[in-house]
Design a protein around this motif. Structure first.
Motif, mmCIF file in Angstrom:
data_model
loop_
_atom_site.group_PDB
_atom_site.id
_atom_site.type_symbol
_atom_site.label_atom_id
_atom_site.label_comp_id
_atom_site.label_asym_id
_atom_site.label_seq_id
_atom_site.Cartn_x
_atom_site.Cartn_y
_atom_site.Cartn_z
ATOM 1 N N ASP A 36 -0.319 -0.445 5.817
ATOM 2 C CA ASP A 36 0.240 0.654 5.034
ATOM 3 C C ASP A 36 0.014 1.955 5.789
ATOM 4 N N LYS A 38 0.240 4.973 4.905
ATOM 5 C CA LYS A 38 -0.407 6.041 4.138
ATOM 6 C C LYS A 38 -1.902 5.762 3.939
ATOM 7 N N THR A 39 -2.216 4.528 3.583
ATOM 8 C CA THR A 39 -3.608 4.198 3.267
ATOM 9 C C THR A 39 -4.354 3.527 4.421
ATOM 10 N N TYR A 41 -4.356 0.403 4.815
ATOM 11 C CA TYR A 41 -4.768 -0.918 4.342
ATOM 12 C C TYR A 41 -4.045 -2.003 5.139
#
Length: 276
Positions: A36, A38-39, A41
Motif C-alpha cells: 500500500d 499510503k501505509t 503495509y
C-alpha cells in the motif's frame, strides 16, 4: 477465497516471524504481491504460498539464503539438483566436524572425571601405549610461566590454540631426575588426538612400563612426588629408564580454585640390570 494476506497473516500461516518476512522482502527473496503506497503495509497472495513453502523447506535443510535466492533467479530442476547436492556435501562435512567435537568432548570429560576422582598420593604401576605429541625441546625453569613456551610450541608446530586445554605436559630429563634436580624441565609438549587433524611434525611419548602418581597441586609441587617415585622404584628393583611425563590435568583452564588442581607424574621404568 481470500486474495491477499497481511504480513501478520502470512507469518501465522507459515509460522514465520514477521521480522523474517520483512528481511526476505529487503533482500528480494520474497517480496509482497502488493504494498500500500499510503501505509506501506505489505500484502501477500496465495500464489506466493508455493514460493514460501520452498523457502521453508530449503531453510529446514540449513541452506543459506543466497543459494535459495540464486535458485529462484534461475529456477530449474538441474539448478535444484545442484544446490541440493552441494548442501548434502556441506551437511556431511558439518556432521564429520560435529562427530569430531563429540569425540573430543567425550575424551575431555573422561579425563576430567578421572582427575577429579583420582586416588591422590598413591603410586601405581601402569603400562602405557605410545602417545603422539608435538614437542618443543627447551629448558624451562620451574616456576616460570608456561604460557610463553606454549605459544612458542604453538608457533613452531603450527598448532591451533584450541588444542591445548587439558593436554599440555612437561618433561624432566632422566639425567636430572637421577641427580635429584627437579627444578627445570627439558621439554614441553601437547598430546595429539586424532580429531585434531594435526599436520605438523609428530613425536611420540614412548610405550612402556611406568610408575605414576597423582597429587593435588601443579608443576611447582612436583619435587616431593618425584622423590617418592624414585624411592619406590628402588624398593621394587626398578630403575628410571627415560624422561618424565608431567601433566596438570586440572589447572587454571578449568577452575579458579587452586586447591582443586591435579597433576600426574609418570616415570618410565625397567628392571635393574643384575650386578656381575
Amino acid at each position: 477465497m481470500k486474495n491477499l494476506f497481511t504480513i501478520g497473516e502470512m507469518g501465522g500461516l507459515f509460522r514465520t516471524n514477521i521480522r523474517t518476512l520483512r528481511y526476505y522482502d529487503d533482500i528480494g527473496l520474497l517480496k509482497p504481491e502488493v504494498v500500500d503506497p499510503k501505509t506501506g503495509y505489505r500484502y501477500y497472495s496465495a500464489r506466493q504460498f508455493e514460493r514460501m513453502n520452498t523457502i521453508k523447506y530449503l531453510r529446514n535443510l540449513n541452506m543459506p539464503l543466497d543459494k535459495i535466492k540464486a535458485f529462484f533467479e534461475n529456477r530449474d530442476t538441474l539448478v535444484m539438483e545442484h544446490i541440493l547436492e552441494e548442501q548434502l556435501q556441506e551437511t556431511r562435512a558439518q556432521l564429520a566436524r560435529l562427530q569430531a567435537i563429540e569425540r573430543k568432548l567425550t575424551t575431555r570429560l573422561e579425563q576430567l572425571d578421572y582427575a577429579m576422582h583420582a586416588q591422590l598420593d598413591q603410586i601405581h604401576a601402569r603400562h602405557l601405549p605410545a602417545r603422539p605429541a608435538a614437542v618443543l625441546k627447551k629448558e624451562i625453569r620451574q616456576g616460570e610461566n608456561l604460557e610463553y613456551p606454549i605459544r612458542e610450541l604453538e608457533r613452531t608446530s603450527q598448532l591451533p590454540p584450541a588444542m591445548f586445554l587439558g593436554k599440555v605436559g612437561v618433561s624432566i630429563r632422566r639425567e636430572n631426575l637421577l641427580a635429584g634436580q627437579f627444578d627445570r624441565f627439558s621439554a614441553i609438549f601437547v598430546l595429539i588426538e586424532e580429531e585434531d587433524n594435526y599436520k605438523g611434525e609428530t613425536a611420540w611419548l614412548p610405550e612402556g612400563d611406568f610408575l605414576t602418581i597423582w597429587y593435588a597441586g601443579t608443576h611447582q609441587d612436583s619435587a616431593i612426588y618425584y622423590k617418592k617415585l624414585l624411592a619406590h622404584m628402588d624398593t621394587l628393583g626398578l630403575e628410571c629408564c627415560g624422561d618424565s611425563v608431567e601433566i596438570t590435568w586440572i589447572d587454571s583452564g578449568f577452575t579458579d580454585d587452586t586447591e582443586k588442581y591435579v597433576t600426574e607424574l609418570q616415570l618410565p621404568v625397567r628392571a635393574k640390570a643384575p650386578h656381575l
